[in-house]
Write a protein that holds these residues in place. Structure first.
Motif, mmCIF file in Angstrom:
data_model
loop_
_atom_site.group_PDB
_atom_site.id
_atom_site.type_symbol
_atom_site.label_atom_id
_atom_site.label_comp_id
_atom_site.label_asym_id
_atom_site.label_seq_id
_atom_site.Cartn_x
_atom_site.Cartn_y
_atom_site.Cartn_z
ATOM 1 N N GLU A 108 -34.998 23.939 20.668
ATOM 2 C CA GLU A 108 -34.467 25.090 21.393
ATOM 3 C C GLU A 108 -33.068 24.771 21.903
ATOM 4 N N GLY A 109 -32.084 25.509 21.426
ATOM 5 C CA GLY A 109 -30.697 25.272 21.838
ATOM 6 C C GLY A 109 -30.264 26.229 22.924
ATOM 7 N N GLY A 110 -29.424 25.745 23.849
ATOM 8 C CA GLY A 110 -28.913 26.600 24.920
ATOM 9 C C GLY A 110 -27.983 25.819 25.820
ATOM 10 N N ALA A 111 -27.777 26.335 27.025
ATOM 11 C CA ALA A 111 -26.880 25.657 27.965
ATOM 12 C C ALA A 111 -27.520 24.370 28.460
ATOM 13 N N VAL A 112 -26.699 23.341 28.635
ATOM 14 C CA VAL A 112 -27.194 22.053 29.135
ATOM 15 C C VAL A 112 -26.637 21.827 30.541
ATOM 16 N N ALA A 113 -27.552 21.649 31.492
ATOM 17 C CA ALA A 113 -27.122 21.357 32.862
ATOM 18 C C ALA A 113 -27.172 19.848 33.089
ATOM 19 N N ASP A 114 -26.162 19.303 33.742
ATOM 20 C CA ASP A 114 -26.130 17.879 34.121
ATOM 21 C C ASP A 114 -26.238 16.933 32.932
ATOM 22 N N GLY A 115 -25.692 17.350 31.802
ATOM 23 C CA GLY A 115 -25.784 16.518 30.604
ATOM 24 C C GLY A 115 -25.094 15.167 30.758
ATOM 25 N N GLY A 116 -25.616 14.186 30.073
ATOM 26 C CA GLY A 116 -25.030 12.846 30.069
ATOM 27 C C GLY A 116 -24.640 12.437 28.660
ATOM 28 N N THR A 117 -24.207 11.191 28.527
ATOM 29 C CA THR A 117 -23.812 10.698 27.201
ATOM 30 C C THR A 117 -24.623 9.457 26.844
ATOM 31 N N VAL A 118 -24.741 9.233 25.559
ATOM 32 C CA VAL A 118 -25.279 7.965 25.045
ATOM 33 C C VAL A 118 -24.230 7.439 24.093
ATOM 34 N N SER A 119 -23.792 6.215 24.325
ATOM 35 C CA SER A 119 -22.817 5.650 23.406
ATOM 36 C C SER A 119 -23.117 4.183 23.197
ATOM 37 N N GLY A 120 -22.510 3.624 22.181
ATOM 38 C CA GLY A 120 -22.727 2.218 21.885
ATOM 39 C C GLY A 120 -22.125 1.862 20.551
ATOM 40 N N THR A 121 -22.608 0.754 20.003
ATOM 41 C CA THR A 121 -22.088 0.299 18.717
ATOM 42 C C THR A 121 -23.236 -0.157 17.831
#
Ligand code: CU
Length: 237
Positions: A23-36
């Motif tokens: 289900e796609g829609g608005a994201v509240a308080d979204g964060g990130t995942v990053s790395g290598t």
């Protein structure tokens, strides 16, 4: 009687629900995942490929085996990092698809991400015959000749799946298409780095896939408006 109709209705509903529910829609308080994604050990030297056909076009530059590309810092290029268990988040835009270019008798990019059901543009930039041949199992395989006058084809893939693409005209040409059921997929760059943004806070499983190095998973917790780190190390199989 009422129960029976309700049961039938419920059963029919099951049949029409797609294999992937997102289900796609608005994201509240979204964060990130990053790395290598890093390679463990010494990477093999890139192997030069034999250009056996259409040499005037395909042999204009040297070709190297791109099935494992490791950067100077040990980063693995062309690995796909995805969240496996996300059911809700930002919308997946299926109106515009990516472009797979056949250029210099090479697929560019080698690993193409596309949303399910998005139109994938397949270009022939070379002015010679190519043949796009997908080795998909969930999606009907595509096997289409693309003569020199056919500059552009379009294909759509409905089912999330990772599959190989080969050219029947040029044995050395190979690439991959990854069909996404949600937007949280990314391909690593030449440093092996990746980043996924606007991830709703929560606990997830992150998976990396590489055509030569296989798969790995790890758990990750994304804090609200925060940043989670996830590094992978992959060895030759
Ligand atoms: Cu070709």
């Amino acid at each position: 009687m009422r129960t029976t109709i309700a049961s039938i209705a419920a059963f029919s509903l099951c049949l029409t629900v797609p294999a992937f529910a997102y289900e796609g829609g608005a994201v509240a308080d979204g964060g990130t995942v990053s790395g290598t994604v890093k390679f463990s050990g010494t990477a093999p030297a890139p192997k030069k490929l034999d250009i056996t056909k259409d040499k005037e076009v395909c042999g204009a530059k040297e070709h190297f085996d791109e099935s494992l590309v490791v950067g100077p810092n040990g980063g693995v290029k062309n690995a796909v990092v995805a969240i496996t268990n996300i059911t809700k988040g930002k919308a997946l835009d299926v109106s515009k698809g990516p472009t797979l270019d056949q250029k210099g008798c090479q697929y560019q990019p080698r690993v193409l991400l596309t949303p399910a059901n998005a139109p994938v543009k397949i270009l022939n930039d070379d002015g010679i015959l190519h043949n796009i041949h997908t080795f998909s199992k969930k999606n009907p395989p595509v096997n289409r000749a693309q003569p020199k006058f056919k500059k552009e084809l379009e294909e759509k893939f409905a089912q999330p799946e990772t599959f190989e693409v080969r050219c029947d005209a040029h044995a050395w040409m190979g690439g991959w298409i990854v069909v996404q059921e949600h937007p949280y997929y990314v391909v690593t760059d030449e440093t092996g780095a990746f980043s996924l943004a606007d991830v709703p806070p929560g606990d997830y499983e992150l998976k990396v896939w590489h055509e030569k190095l296989g798969e790995q998973t790890q758990k990750v917790t994304v804090p609200a408006k925060g940043a989670a780190k996830a590094d992978f190390t992959m060895a030759a199989k």
